[in-house]
Scaffold this motif. Sequence first.
Motif, PDB file in Angstrom:
ATOM      1  N   GLU A  51       0.483   3.292  -4.005  1.00  0.00           N
ATOM      2  CA  GLU A  51       0.725   1.879  -4.311  1.00  0.00           C
ATOM      3  C   GLU A  51       2.023   1.781  -5.122  1.00  0.00           C
ATOM      4  N   VAL A  52       3.135   1.765  -4.426  1.00  0.00           N
ATOM      5  CA  VAL A  52       4.445   1.863  -5.064  1.00  0.00           C
ATOM      6  C   VAL A  52       4.687   0.743  -6.076  1.00  0.00           C
ATOM      7  N   HIS A  53       4.265  -0.476  -5.761  1.00  0.00           N
ATOM      8  CA  HIS A  53       4.534  -1.619  -6.632  1.00  0.00           C
ATOM      9  C   HIS A  53       3.328  -1.982  -7.500  1.00  0.00           C
ATOM     10  N   CYS A  54       2.412  -1.061  -7.638  1.00  0.00           N
ATOM     11  CA  CYS A  54       1.189  -1.321  -8.399  1.00  0.00           C
ATOM     12  C   CYS A  54       1.462  -1.215  -9.905  1.00  0.00           C
TER      13      CYS A  54
END
Length: 281
Positions: A136-139
């Motif tokens: 989840e890169v933008h988590c």
Amino acid sequence: MAVGPTTRRRQLGADLRRLRERQGLTLEDAGARVGISKATLSRYETKEGTVKWPAVDALCREYGASDEERLALVELAKGAKIQGWWRSLADPIPESMNLMLTLEDEVVREDHYACMYIPGLLQTRAYAEAVHRASEVHCPEREVQHMVDIRMKRQELLERDDPPLLWCVIDEAALRRRVGGREVMRAQLQHLLAMSKRPHITIQVLPFTSGAHAAAVGSFAILRGPSLELDVAYVDLLGGGLFMEKQPELERYRLAFEYLSAQALDLESSAEIIHRISKES
């Protein structure tokens, strides 16, 4: 292992369907006889949601169930209220995770094939954090920690007095993929070795030398209940997962796991390769 509310609910649905089919009734016909809709009866049989025990009692009478069968299913209906530990969490969890926790809370055995990462039940916290950050890169960091907390809480089922059996076939690629850096990976592999010594945990390695195999499509798990009809297969997908309960689908995954286990190294050889890779990491 005690039979919990989720298992009772799923058993109830399977038994109601079996009794109806024994009488040769359609969902619509059976529902009409006791004054409930086809959709409601279908929901009862698909093992999801709440049930009203008087309706179960009426259905059993229409189906010609014995008194013993009827009373047993009424008790299942009364006891099928789900109250898992995760219901009290302050932050919400994904629906697919909710179902996984619900099922996993009452399994008697789990079979895992892992080709990308170490199975979640055997991950260290640092490794799990690295996995979530990569997936989840933008988590936000708070959400990462929340999901890792849940994963660590899941692992407590392995600490129970009567824990489920856990059988993992791990692809060599998952052992060699350096998640979180050298130290994190080394600690993860050492943890894997320690867990493999527990009597209820079996860990096999599927080496690169085994070539093509039965699960080239990806990782999956089979969550096994007290009976075959309560088994569920879970397949990893991007952004979630897919649960399958139909017997032909389940049989396909059961057979795949049997083949994978047969192709994998024995326990001693598996421990040796994990140890060797940990020294190389």
